[in-house]
Scaffold this motif. Structure first.
Motif, PDB file in Angstrom:
ATOM      1  N   HIS A 213      30.361  30.159  40.112  1.00  0.00           N
ATOM      2  CA  HIS A 213      29.247  30.979  39.707  1.00  0.00           C
ATOM      3  C   HIS A 213      27.962  31.274  41.099  1.00  0.00           C
ATOM      4  N   GLU A 263      34.626  38.684  42.198  1.00  0.00           N
ATOM      5  CA  GLU A 263      35.363  39.189  41.307  1.00  0.00           C
ATOM      6  C   GLU A 263      33.652  40.084  40.816  1.00  0.00           C
ATOM      7  N   ASP A 317      34.376  41.502  29.805  1.00  0.00           N
ATOM      8  CA  ASP A 317      33.500  42.093  30.055  1.00  0.00           C
ATOM      9  C   ASP A 317      34.675  43.755  30.769  1.00  0.00           C
ATOM     10  N   GLU A 340      43.053  35.648  35.652  1.00  0.00           N
ATOM     11  CA  GLU A 340      42.571  35.407  34.383  1.00  0.00           C
ATOM     12  C   GLU A 340      42.348  35.752  33.317  1.00  0.00           C
TER      13      GLU A 340
HETATM   14  C1  CS2 Z   1      32.735  35.375  35.403  1.00  0.00           C
HETATM   15  C2  CS2 Z   1      32.318  36.264  34.082  1.00  0.00           C
HETATM   16  O1  CS2 Z   1      35.046  34.955  34.666  1.00  0.00           O
HETATM   17  C3  CS2 Z   1      34.558  34.826  35.645  1.00  0.00           C
HETATM   18  O2  CS2 Z   1      34.775  34.201  36.132  1.00  0.00           O
HETATM   19  O3  CS2 Z   1      31.897  34.840  36.117  1.00  0.00           O
HETATM   20  O4  CS2 Z   1      32.482  35.245  33.577  1.00  0.00           O
HETATM   21  C4  CS2 Z   1      31.382  36.671  34.616  1.00  0.00           C
HETATM   22  O5  CS2 Z   1      29.437  35.502  34.186  1.00  0.00           O
HETATM   23  C5  CS2 Z   1      30.940  38.007  34.042  1.00  0.00           C
HETATM   24  O6  CS2 Z   1      32.296  38.765  33.836  1.00  0.00           O
HETATM   25  C6  CS2 Z   1      29.558  38.546  34.131  1.00  0.00           C
HETATM   26  O7  CS2 Z   1      29.714  39.900  33.816  1.00  0.00           O
END
Ligand code: CS2
Ligand code: MG
Length: 403
Positions: A213, A263, A317, A340
């Motif tokens: 992240h 992402e 999201d 994912e």
């Molecule tokens: C992320 C998400 O899924 C992932 O890999 O990094 O959880 C991300 O933090 C969210 O989509 C933020 O909007």
């Protein structure tokens, strides 16, 4: 000619906020597109309602590429997450309409299936290593072939990816941004033991993934990649912020652990150097934030030339509309890697009834014409928008850092 007669934006919050575009043609076909941008939802809703929809009325819904060019090239102010999410919503809604007009599931229009299903990875998280591994074992028992591992970091009160709920992780949880505390040193010490114990417990026949992240420097990421090599991770995700794509050269010089990024990318220009120089192995750009099916296919074709595979973002999201679009894309793209998959809540699934399904670690978009997703507008109206922000992160001395 399939004339666009009307379009509207529906914002709802069945557990979390979603922005959905619905386009209708004169002869009654409808298409859905997701325009959700976590924490900035209403900016995209306004971009669509105030600036895009007036230009769509009267156009031919069949002319997907021309409309994409009109909205991208014709806008003068190009790119950016708000613009590209709005363009994506239009693009996906038009593909949905084209599929319905042809009476074919979208993947058939994209060239047909290249595989039986899309391998997905689930999220195993926990407050500590043991809890994470216990959750990973549950995913394995459900047939998952790939599992992402995130564990709480000893000495830190909260950690990205670690939720209170076993399956649902929703970081945008507050009316104003909450503040987390971060230490790269503590984190770096905690990950190798997690992977060591995970291999002991889960064996070698399951892919293990991890998301950093955006929290390390390139040299720290290089060291972590090297430390994890004995456990053969499938990928290390978002090692460092990627505004400066050349950063990844330094990581690559130090580790053979595969790297995934993207992402938050919204156009091919965000990953051109990463792909061209083969600095990554998986590109995580996804339908909703990277300009729709039309643009994502362009990114994937470019990536294919450079041995980079896809690994689309699929957090909660991204609405079921995006999940469906991603699965049609995944089934049809030659250089697919992994998808994912975070399950949506029951409320979200009820607002967006869908044809996609999970079986034996793979997902399939289903055979319904178009995307295979509907929007129950009456139910959506019972879940009004609720402002929600993602957290921010500070180092232990108070310095604002990457979340
Ligand atoms: C992320 C998400 O899924 C992932 O890999 O990094 O959880 C991300 O933090 C969210 O989509 C933020 O909007
Ligand atoms: Mg991520």
């Amino acid at each position: 000619m399939l004339e666009i007669a009307a379009a509207k934006v529906v914002v709802c919050c069945p557990g979390r906020n979603f922005v959905t575009l619905k386009i209708e043609t004169k002869d009654g076909l409808t298409g859905l597109g997701d325009a959700t941008l976590n924490g900035r939802e209403l900016a995209v809703a306004s971009y669509l309602t105030d600036h895009v929809i007036p230009c769509l009325i009267g156009r031919d819904a069949h002319r997907i590429e021309d409309i994409w060019q009109f909205l991208y090239r014709g806008a003068y102010w190009r790119r950016g997450p708000v613009t590209m999410s709005a363009i994506a919503a239009v693009d996906v809604a038009l593909w949905d309409i084209k599929g319905k007009a042809a009476n074919l599931p979208l993947y058939q229009l994209l060239g047909g299936a290249c595989r039986e299903g899309a391998m997905v990875y689930g999220h195993a998280n926990g407050r500590d290593v043991d809890e994470t591994i216990a959750n990973a074992l549950r995913y394995k028992a459900q047939g998952y072939k790939a599992i992402r591992l995130q564990a709480g970091v000893p000495g830190l009160a909260s950690t990205y990816g670690v939720s209170k709920d076993r399956y649902f992780y929703e970081p945008a949880d507050a009316d104003l941004p909450t503040e987390n505390v971060w230490s790269s040193e503590k984190y770096l010490r905690s990950v190798p033991p997690l992977f060591e114990k995970a291999r002991e417990a889960l064996g070698w026949d399951v892919h293990l993934l991890h998301d950093i992240h955006h929290r390390l420097t390139p040299i720290e990421a290089g060291r972590l990649g090297k430390d994890l090599e004995p456990y053969r991770p499938f990928w290390l995700e978002d090692a460092t912020p990627a505004e400066n794509q050349a950063n990844f050269r330094l990581i690559r010089q130090h580790t053979t652990t595969p790297l995934a990024v993207g992402e938050i990318f919204n156009s091919i220009w965000d990953c051109k150097q990463l792909i061209e120089e083969q600095l990554i192995d998986y590109i995580r750009a996804t339908v909703v934030h990277a300009g729709g099916i039309t643009h994502l296919r362009r990114i994937a074709s470019f990536a294919d030339l450079h041995n980079v595979r896809t690994g689309c973002h699929g957090a909660t999201d991204l609405s079921p509309v995006t999940m469906a679009a991603a699965l049609h894309f995944d089934l049809s793209v030659p250089n697919f890697g992994v998808q994912e998959y975070m399950r949506h809540t029951a409320e979200t699934d009820a607002v967006f009834p869908h044809a996609y399904r999970f079986a034996d670690g793979l997902m399939h978009p289903g055979e319904a014409p178009g995307l295979g997703v509907e929007l129950d507008e009456a139910l959506a109206a019972t879940f009004p928008y609720q402002r929600a922000y993602l957290p921010v992160n500070r180092l232990e001395d108070g310095t604002l850092y990457n979340w």
